[in-house]
Motif scaffolding. Structure first.
Motif, mmCIF file in Angstrom:
data_model
loop_
_atom_site.group_PDB
_atom_site.id
_atom_site.type_symbol
_atom_site.label_atom_id
_atom_site.label_comp_id
_atom_site.label_asym_id
_atom_site.label_seq_id
_atom_site.Cartn_x
_atom_site.Cartn_y
_atom_site.Cartn_z
ATOM 1 N N SER A 194 0.823 -1.207 0.000
ATOM 2 C CA SER A 194 0.000 0.000 0.000
ATOM 3 C C SER A 194 0.858 1.258 0.000
ATOM 4 O O SER A 194 0.533 2.257 -0.665
ATOM 5 C CB SER A 194 -0.931 -0.010 1.216
ATOM 6 N N GLU A 195 1.967 1.218 0.715
ATOM 7 C CA GLU A 195 2.867 2.378 0.777
ATOM 8 C C GLU A 195 3.613 2.602 -0.529
ATOM 9 O O GLU A 195 3.962 3.744 -0.864
ATOM 10 C CB GLU A 195 3.878 2.181 1.912
ATOM 11 N N LEU A 203 -1.134 -2.823 -8.546
ATOM 12 C CA LEU A 203 -0.458 -4.010 -8.026
ATOM 13 C C LEU A 203 -1.009 -5.202 -8.779
ATOM 14 O O LEU A 203 -2.229 -5.428 -8.784
ATOM 15 C CB LEU A 203 -0.711 -4.160 -6.528
ATOM 16 N N VAL A 204 -0.137 -5.957 -9.425
ATOM 17 C CA VAL A 204 -0.532 -7.151 -10.170
ATOM 18 C C VAL A 204 0.007 -8.366 -9.426
ATOM 19 O O VAL A 204 1.216 -8.453 -9.173
ATOM 20 C CB VAL A 204 0.005 -7.122 -11.610
ATOM 21 N N CYS A 205 -0.883 -9.284 -9.073
ATOM 22 C CA CYS A 205 -0.486 -10.485 -8.345
ATOM 23 C C CYS A 205 -0.834 -11.723 -9.160
ATOM 24 O O CYS A 205 -2.002 -11.906 -9.535
ATOM 25 C CB CYS A 205 -1.200 -10.577 -6.996
ATOM 26 N N LEU A 231 -6.117 -9.366 3.128
ATOM 27 C CA LEU A 231 -4.883 -8.639 3.427
ATOM 28 C C LEU A 231 -4.891 -7.229 2.854
ATOM 29 O O LEU A 231 -4.578 -6.256 3.549
ATOM 30 C CB LEU A 231 -3.685 -9.418 2.869
ATOM 31 N N LEU A 232 -5.227 -7.094 1.583
ATOM 32 C CA LEU A 232 -5.070 -5.810 0.905
ATOM 33 C C LEU A 232 -6.193 -4.823 1.204
ATOM 34 O O LEU A 232 -6.014 -3.615 1.032
ATOM 35 C CB LEU A 232 -4.945 -6.039 -0.604
ATOM 36 N N SER A 233 -7.346 -5.321 1.660
ATOM 37 C CA SER A 233 -8.415 -4.403 2.062
ATOM 38 C C SER A 233 -8.192 -3.869 3.477
ATOM 39 O O SER A 233 -8.832 -2.898 3.880
ATOM 40 C CB SER A 233 -9.783 -5.085 1.957
ATOM 41 N N ALA A 259 -6.271 1.035 2.042
ATOM 42 C CA ALA A 259 -6.780 -0.183 1.413
ATOM 43 C C ALA A 259 -6.595 -0.150 -0.096
ATOM 44 O O ALA A 259 -6.737 0.896 -0.735
ATOM 45 C CB ALA A 259 -8.259 -0.365 1.749
ATOM 46 N N LEU A 260 -6.270 -1.310 -0.649
ATOM 47 C CA LEU A 260 -6.258 -1.481 -2.095
ATOM 48 C C LEU A 260 -7.526 -2.233 -2.492
ATOM 49 O O LEU A 260 -8.032 -3.070 -1.737
ATOM 50 C CB LEU A 260 -5.019 -2.256 -2.540
ATOM 51 N N HIS A 261 -8.025 -1.913 -3.670
ATOM 52 C CA HIS A 261 -9.276 -2.486 -4.146
ATOM 53 C C HIS A 261 -9.019 -3.321 -5.394
ATOM 54 O O HIS A 261 -8.322 -2.879 -6.315
ATOM 55 C CB HIS A 261 -10.273 -1.366 -4.454
#
Length: 291
Positions: A194-195, A203-205, A231-233, A259-261
């Motif tokens: 997130s930082e 972000l590609v996973c 985790l990402l939320s 948070a990332l969406h």
């Protein structure tokens, strides 16, 4: 008799069962494996799933270089082509760093292992020395790659890097990185991601290994889309897990700061053999996240 894959998994499991879960202890263990020429997680080439995403889904991942109405690359006041930035944490031998470079990104390959980074530089140099060298994908100019030996969770290594030296990146690619971390470090992984993502970044996973039971010992630790979502939320917050390793669902909990969406979750048409079932079907997912 154990198969080579089973033997490798056992070595990884036994190595990290005794390594300790602090990031410094994990770093030492990975570096020792590289120095002993043990890296079964290396796929021998770049990610097919990432290549397809970059070439086929500009709606999900903004291209590395913008062009004007005539199709010419945009340049800054000094005449330099403006390129977006990318990061590959746990880059290993640098296959995906090189791939992103051919798509025009200025890429940082990060690894905690100095020997891993040495091998990455040698790998890229060898490929660039082949007949024809390394060529860009389409009409973009080749990006530039740089290499960092550092602890992903540390705060200082990103200073002056990324977009306009902000320490944030337009694209981050995670593959065989989250799955290599002990569960204790997962919340820190999400917080650091997130930082490091720029305001309009992605972000590609490549979510691997999707076929491994979540309760089995790692690395690699089994993953599924619900784990990434939890985790990402809520970056920095530890999810609750059921006995089988699945995440306890908490739909009523709102996303936290930073948070990332998830904007897309797809099953790629192609991926590494490690991400396929015996019948050749793809097991893993590829997810794209933004702020």
């Amino acid at each position: 008799m154990a198969t080579p894959d089973t033997a490798n998994i056992n070595i990884l499991r036994d190595t990290f069962a005794t390594a300790g879960q602090a990031s410094e202890q994990q770093q030492t263990a990975w570096d020792n494996l590289y120095r002993h020429d043990f890296h079964p997680w290396d796929r021998g080439g770049p990610s097919l799933a990432l290549a397809d995403l970059l070439s086929q889904r500009p709606d999900l991942v903004v291209p590395a270089q913008d062009v004007d109405r005539r199709g010419n690359a945009l340049r800054d006041d000094t005449g330099k082509v403006v390129r977006r930035t990318a990061l590959v944490p746990g880059c290993g031998r640098g296959h995906d760093v090189l791939l992103l470079k051919t798509f025009g990104y200025d890429v940082v390959g990060l690894d905690c292992s100095a020997d891993g980074i040495r091998r990455a530089k040698e790998n890229v140099a060898a490929l660039e020395a082949t007949p024809g060298g390394v060529k860009p994908q389409g009409d973009v100019q080749l990006g530039q790659e740089s290499w960092i030996v550092a602890d992903f969770f540390a705060q200082d290594w990103a200073e002056g890097l990324g977009t306009d030296g902000s320490g944030r990146f337009d694209l981050i690619y995670d593959y065989t990185f989250l799955c290599a971390l002990p569960l204790k470090l997962r919340p820190q992984w999400a917080k650091r991601m997130s930082e490091l993502i720029s305001h309009d970044g992605r972000l590609v996973c490549l979510e691997f290994p999707s076929g491994k039971p979540l309760s089995q010992q790692g690395p690699p630790w089994g993953l599924n889309p619900e784990v990434y979502e939890a985790l990402l939320s809520h970056p920095g917050h530890e999810p609750s897990y059921n006995d089988d390793g699945t995440v306890v669902e908490t739909h009523d909990v709102k996303p936290t700061d930073g948070a990332l969406h998830r904007i897309s979750l797809v099953k790629p048409e192609r991926t590494h053999k490690a991400g396929t079932a015996e019948d050749g079907s793809v097991r893993d997912f590829i997810s794209v996240w933004s702020r």
